[in-house]
Scaffold this motif. Structure first.
Motif, PDB file in Angstrom:
ATOM      1  N   ARG A 173       0.814  -1.221   0.000  1.00 55.53           N
ATOM      2  CA  ARG A 173       0.000   0.000   0.000  1.00 55.53           C
ATOM      3  C   ARG A 173       0.842   1.263   0.000  1.00 55.53           C
ATOM      4  O   ARG A 173       0.379   2.326  -0.427  1.00 55.53           O
ATOM      5  CB  ARG A 173      -0.920  -0.016   1.215  1.00 55.53           C
ATOM      6  CG  ARG A 173      -2.046  -1.054   1.107  1.00 55.53           C
ATOM      7  CD  ARG A 173      -2.766  -1.210   2.429  1.00 55.53           C
ATOM      8  NE  ARG A 173      -3.859  -2.172   2.323  1.00 55.53           N
ATOM      9  CZ  ARG A 173      -4.463  -2.737   3.362  1.00 55.53           C
ATOM     10  NH1 ARG A 173      -4.060  -2.414   4.596  1.00 55.53           N
ATOM     11  NH2 ARG A 173      -5.436  -3.603   3.187  1.00 55.53           N
ATOM     12  N   GLU A 174       2.068   1.171   0.504  1.00 52.62           N
ATOM     13  CA  GLU A 174       2.916   2.360   0.606  1.00 52.62           C
ATOM     14  C   GLU A 174       3.932   2.463  -0.530  1.00 52.62           C
ATOM     15  O   GLU A 174       4.745   3.376  -0.543  1.00 52.62           O
ATOM     16  CB  GLU A 174       3.657   2.340   1.943  1.00 52.62           C
ATOM     17  CG  GLU A 174       2.735   2.432   3.156  1.00 52.62           C
ATOM     18  CD  GLU A 174       3.474   2.232   4.457  1.00 52.62           C
ATOM     19  OE1 GLU A 174       4.726   2.106   4.399  1.00 52.62           O
ATOM     20  OE2 GLU A 174       2.830   2.204   5.517  1.00 52.62           O
ATOM     21  N   THR A 175       3.885   1.520  -1.477  1.00 51.72           N
ATOM     22  CA  THR A 175       4.869   1.500  -2.562  1.00 51.72           C
ATOM     23  C   THR A 175       4.228   1.968  -3.862  1.00 51.72           C
ATOM     24  O   THR A 175       3.409   1.245  -4.441  1.00 51.72           O
ATOM     25  CB  THR A 175       5.459   0.094  -2.755  1.00 51.72           C
ATOM     26  OG1 THR A 175       5.999  -0.365  -1.515  1.00 51.72           O
ATOM     27  CG2 THR A 175       6.545   0.113  -3.819  1.00 51.72           C
ATOM     28  N   PRO A 176       4.536   3.182  -4.336  1.00 51.29           N
ATOM     29  CA  PRO A 176       3.982   3.641  -5.619  1.00 51.29           C
ATOM     30  C   PRO A 176       4.490   2.785  -6.777  1.00 51.29           C
ATOM     31  O   PRO A 176       5.491   2.081  -6.671  1.00 51.29           O
ATOM     32  CB  PRO A 176       4.498   5.083  -5.724  1.00 51.29           C
ATOM     33  CG  PRO A 176       4.935   5.451  -4.351  1.00 51.29           C
ATOM     34  CD  PRO A 176       5.391   4.179  -3.701  1.00 51.29           C
ATOM     35  N   MET A 177       3.767   2.881  -7.893  1.00 54.59           N
ATOM     36  CA  MET A 177       4.168   2.152  -9.086  1.00 54.59           C
ATOM     37  C   MET A 177       5.349   2.865  -9.743  1.00 54.59           C
ATOM     38  O   MET A 177       5.320   4.087  -9.911  1.00 54.59           O
ATOM     39  CB  MET A 177       3.004   2.072 -10.086  1.00 54.59           C
ATOM     40  CG  MET A 177       1.804   1.315  -9.574  1.00 54.59           C
ATOM     41  SD  MET A 177       0.353   1.586 -10.614  1.00 54.59           S
ATOM     42  CE  MET A 177       0.953   0.967 -12.191  1.00 54.59           C
ATOM     43  N   PRO A 178       6.413   2.126 -10.140  1.00 55.52           N
ATOM     44  CA  PRO A 178       7.505   2.762 -10.878  1.00 55.52           C
ATOM     45  C   PRO A 178       7.009   3.308 -12.204  1.00 55.52           C
ATOM     46  O   PRO A 178       5.987   2.869 -12.740  1.00 55.52           O
ATOM     47  CB  PRO A 178       8.502   1.607 -11.089  1.00 55.52           C
ATOM     48  CG  PRO A 178       8.101   0.553 -10.112  1.00 55.52           C
ATOM     49  CD  PRO A 178       6.629   0.702  -9.905  1.00 55.52           C
ATOM     50  N   ILE A 181     -10.873   3.188 -15.966  1.00 56.10           N
ATOM     51  CA  ILE A 181      -9.731   3.913 -15.431  1.00 56.10           C
ATOM     52  C   ILE A 181      -8.459   3.143 -15.750  1.00 56.10           C
ATOM     53  O   ILE A 181      -8.465   1.909 -15.766  1.00 56.10           O
ATOM     54  CB  ILE A 181      -9.871   4.130 -13.902  1.00 56.10           C
ATOM     55  CG1 ILE A 181      -8.723   5.007 -13.374  1.00 56.10           C
ATOM     56  CG2 ILE A 181      -9.935   2.802 -13.168  1.00 56.10           C
ATOM     57  CD1 ILE A 181      -8.898   5.409 -11.918  1.00 56.10           C
ATOM     58  N   GLN A 182      -7.400   3.878 -16.066  1.00 55.84           N
ATOM     59  CA  GLN A 182      -6.086   3.268 -16.284  1.00 55.84           C
ATOM     60  C   GLN A 182      -5.320   3.371 -14.972  1.00 55.84           C
ATOM     61  O   GLN A 182      -4.889   4.459 -14.577  1.00 55.84           O
ATOM     62  CB  GLN A 182      -5.317   4.008 -17.377  1.00 55.84           C
ATOM     63  CG  GLN A 182      -4.001   3.347 -17.760  1.00 55.84           C
ATOM     64  CD  GLN A 182      -4.118   2.480 -18.988  1.00 55.84           C
ATOM     65  OE1 GLN A 182      -4.748   2.853 -19.963  1.00 55.84           O
ATOM     66  NE2 GLN A 182      -3.535   1.303 -18.946  1.00 55.84           N
ATOM     67  N   PRO A 183      -5.174   2.251 -14.222  1.00 56.66           N
ATOM     68  CA  PRO A 183      -4.525   2.329 -12.910  1.00 56.66           C
ATOM     69  C   PRO A 183      -3.140   2.966 -13.006  1.00 56.66           C
ATOM     70  O   PRO A 183      -2.316   2.579 -13.820  1.00 56.66           O
ATOM     71  CB  PRO A 183      -4.435   0.860 -12.470  1.00 56.66           C
ATOM     72  CG  PRO A 183      -5.537   0.177 -13.213  1.00 56.66           C
ATOM     73  CD  PRO A 183      -5.601   0.869 -14.542  1.00 56.66           C
ATOM     74  N   CYS A 184      -2.911   3.956 -12.157  1.00 61.15           N
ATOM     75  CA  CYS A 184      -1.626   4.652 -12.150  1.00 61.15           C
ATOM     76  C   CYS A 184      -1.428   5.272 -10.772  1.00 61.15           C
ATOM     77  O   CYS A 184      -2.313   5.964 -10.266  1.00 61.15           O
ATOM     78  CB  CYS A 184      -1.585   5.730 -13.228  1.00 61.15           C
ATOM     79  SG  CYS A 184      -0.017   6.620 -13.308  1.00 61.15           S
ATOM     80  N   TRP A 185      -0.272   5.013 -10.199  1.00 58.74           N
ATOM     81  CA  TRP A 185       0.039   5.579  -8.896  1.00 58.74           C
ATOM     82  C   TRP A 185       1.536   5.857  -8.839  1.00 58.74           C
ATOM     83  O   TRP A 185       2.351   4.960  -8.816  1.00 58.74           O
ATOM     84  CB  TRP A 185      -0.363   4.617  -7.778  1.00 58.74           C
ATOM     85  CG  TRP A 185       0.030   5.084  -6.414  1.00 58.74           C
ATOM     86  CD1 TRP A 185       0.363   6.360  -6.038  1.00 58.74           C
ATOM     87  CD2 TRP A 185       0.163   4.295  -5.236  1.00 58.74           C
ATOM     88  NE1 TRP A 185       0.665   6.415  -4.710  1.00 58.74           N
ATOM     89  CE2 TRP A 185       0.555   5.148  -4.179  1.00 58.74           C
ATOM     90  CE3 TRP A 185      -0.021   2.948  -4.956  1.00 58.74           C
ATOM     91  CZ2 TRP A 185       0.769   4.703  -2.895  1.00 58.74           C
ATOM     92  CZ3 TRP A 185       0.189   2.506  -3.674  1.00 58.74           C
ATOM     93  CH2 TRP A 185       0.575   3.375  -2.663  1.00 58.74           C
ATOM     94  N   VAL A 186       1.857   7.141  -8.834  1.00 57.05           N
ATOM     95  CA  VAL A 186       3.243   7.562  -8.670  1.00 57.05           C
ATOM     96  C   VAL A 186       3.298   8.558  -7.516  1.00 57.05           C
ATOM     97  O   VAL A 186       2.294   9.172  -7.148  1.00 57.05           O
ATOM     98  CB  VAL A 186       3.806   8.200  -9.956  1.00 57.05           C
ATOM     99  CG1 VAL A 186       3.861   7.199 -11.076  1.00 57.05           C
ATOM    100  CG2 VAL A 186       2.960   9.394 -10.376  1.00 57.05           C
ATOM    101  N   GLN A 187       4.467   8.706  -6.934  1.00 58.48           N
ATOM    102  CA  GLN A 187       4.628   9.597  -5.789  1.00 58.48           C
ATOM    103  C   GLN A 187       4.606  11.055  -6.245  1.00 58.48           C
ATOM    104  O   GLN A 187       5.247  11.406  -7.238  1.00 58.48           O
ATOM    105  CB  GLN A 187       5.943   9.297  -5.076  1.00 58.48           C
ATOM    106  CG  GLN A 187       6.021   9.860  -3.669  1.00 58.48           C
ATOM    107  CD  GLN A 187       5.136   9.112  -2.701  1.00 58.48           C
ATOM    108  OE1 GLN A 187       5.074   7.896  -2.731  1.00 58.48           O
ATOM    109  NE2 GLN A 187       4.445   9.845  -1.862  1.00 58.48           N
TER     110      GLN A 187
END
Length: 556
Positions: A240-245, A541-547
């Motif tokens: 949960r705490e690791t954004p996607m590279p 939605i296109q899943p995307c999670w960056v910091q």
């Protein structure tokens, strides 16, 4: 929202019990495989037997079984098989590497190469064949008798160009989680998920250091990482705490996001792979509405009724369901007909554009603005009104493109504020048809379908003269369409039979409704008959999670 659970299993196979007659049940082993996800109509359930080898195959599309015996030497049998690069390969009990062909319901076995002499390990008592990202591995282990202690281990990789096995000292960035109870590994994008490890193996996995878990996550899509968290709950805090590279942004194909009734959680479902997960969203109010979706962000709105105020208060904000980040925009007090945004709300050049429902005027809000701005003039050119459809505008080549109810294209430049209308009028019944405007590889597509799904037309805009031309090709892409978000995406690491499809936010017999341009028909039925359309709280939605920094998460 149950997807996988609603796929009917194949009927029981009466011949199986008959085939077991005359053999000691303790020495008869059946190996089960599927050639594609069960959501794919081309899926085949393949069952093989080790002794007196038989092959049983169930074709999902035809909904029928066939049972055949294959010819092998008397002292040999099929150990287990895997699917690699659309080929069925396996290992026999005599250490033969085989290719299994199922053409025309006549199974044949092609002997490819014998496994190297196992004497390099003495006599290994555990072996596991693994497919990982189009590559084939064989792990051989020698365990001490009646223990889980591994004395020796060897890894072989098959060289397809030279058709031979080669011993390797490293598996690079691959990570293998093996299950020797079923004598094979399960793979999804280079990571093998353990579905039945022994207690001692699970304990060892749980003790992996966080740095190694993060290394594994760097090679996973978001849905894959969530599945990994379900298998090992102690890893969930790290996941949960690791954004996607940055390199993983497009590992996930577009997913359908659907909120529960109280908006405190949502489902994320991948129609191509049949994967799903649940995401908690306690930070959201209980009456949000999805306006638009793009770049992994949702544009949401909610209305608050203050007893001390004469007018309700409307809040509009961006929300990333993966990172839980919220970016609030200035409040607005107008009812819009359609709305969209240009780029991720964390970028400095993001612009939100809406069309006022009543008078048809345009309002915009740029990153950094503290209020919405009305654009002078109305949707009119040469004394002709431009009546935009409800489908959201598309941001293409730094401009917003709108679609009118007569097929014309309106282009708005947010930098200069200019407005132009192009194209010829076309007779379109906007009340009895579904309309979608989609950008794909810098091209503009217009898709419209009848309400019952009996007819579907795809048009591509000739940008040299702004003429719509009908086409039967999506140029190798897949379209995911709904009223508030339409996405074009390439099919990553999937078989080519999934290309050229248009997915709708509807379920039919537990499967996503989609149209195949190649086969020129709707699936799983020929139209929308009996399809359950998902609620307004759903969108692609296109899943995307960056910091992101705190500054990026502020609108003004």
């Amino acid at each position: 929202m149950e997807i996988i659970d609603n796929i009917p299993p194949p009927p029981l196979v009466p011949p199986v019990k008959q085939l077991e007659k005359g053999f000691d049940p303790d020495h008869v082993y059946w190996s089960y495989n599927i050639t594609a996800p069960p959501t794919d109509e081309n899926c085949i359930l393949l069952i093989t037997r080790n002794v007196d080898p038989y092959i049983l195959a169930y074709y999902l599309r035809e909904k029928k079984w066939f049972v055949k015996k294959v010819h092998m030497s008397e002292d040999d049998g099929i150990g287990h098989v895997v699917i690699v690069n659309d080929e069925i390969v396996g290992i026999t009990y005599s250490d033969n590497f085989i290719n299994l062909h199922l053409e025309h319901d006549k199974p044949t076995i092609e002997y490819l190469k014998k496994i190297p002499d196992r004497s390099l390990l003495g006599q290994p008592n555990c072996s596991c064949i693994i497919e990982s990202h189009g590559e084939l591995y064989l792990v051989m282990m020698l365990k001490l008798w009646r223990t889980e202690v591994v004395e020796k281990l060897s890894i072989l990789k098959f060289n397809f160009s030279e058709m031979r096995w080669e011993e390797v000292k490293s598996i690079g960035d691959h990570v293998f989680f093996l299950d020797f109870r079923i004598h094979k590994g399960l793979s999804e994008k280079r990571v093998l998920i353990n579905n039945g490890a022994s207690e001692s193996e699970e304990t060892q996995l749980k003790k992996l250091p966080p740095e190694l878990v993060c290394c594994v996550l760097n090679h996973l899509s978001y849905l894959d990482s969530r599945c990994l968290g379900d298998a090992f709950p102690k890893w969930l805090p790290i996941i949960r705490e690791t954004p996607m590279p940055l390199s993983n942004r497009h590992r996930d194909s577009p997913c359908l996001l659907s909120f529960t009734n109280d908006y405190k959680s949502c489902f994320l479902v991948d129609p191509l792979r049949g994967m799903r997960c649940t995401i908690q969203s306690p930070e959201l109010p209980c009456n949000v509405k999805v306006l638009s979706s793009k770049h992994g962000w949702l544009l949401l709105t909610t209305t608050y009724h203050d007893l001390m105020a004469t007018d309700p208060y409307t809040d509009i904000f961006f929300y990333n369901p993966l990172s839980k980040a919220i970016i609030r925009l200035p409040p607005y007090n107008f009812e819009h007909k359609t709305i969209s945004f240009s780029s991720p709300p964390t970028s400095s050049d993001c612009v939100v554009v809406a069309v006022h429902f009543g008078i048809g005027e345009m309002v915009i809000c740029r990153k950094g603005d503290m209020r919405w701005t009305e654009i002078d003039g109305e949707f009119q050119q040469n004394d002709e009104w431009f009546k935009t459809l409800y489908t959201p505008p598309v941001f293409l080549k730094e401009k917003f493109h709108f679609l009118s109810n007569d097929g014309r294209v309106g282009i708005f430049d947010p930098v200069t504020g200019s407005w132009d209308v192009h194209g010829q009028r076309r007779i379109v019944n906007s009340k009895t048809h579904r309309h979608y405007l989609i950008e794909s590889n810098d091209e503009l597509f217009w898709l419209w379908a009848t309400e019952d799904g009996d007819r579907l037309i795809v048009c591509k805009l000739d940008q040299s003269n702004y003429v719509w031309k009908e086409t039967t090709s999506l140029e190798g892409m897949c379209f995911f369409v709904c009223r508030n978000s339409s996405i074009s995406d390439g099919v990553l690491n999937l078989s080519k039979n999934k290309e050229e499809r248009i997915y709708f936010p509807m379920l039919q017999d537990g499967q996503f409704v989609h149209y195949s341009c190649i086969q020129d028909r709707m699936f799983p039925k020929e139209n929308f008959d009996g399809a359950g359309e998902l609620s307004d709280g759903s969108c692609w939605i296109q899943p995307c999670w960056v910091q992101h920094t705190d500054e990026e998460l502020r609108w003004f």
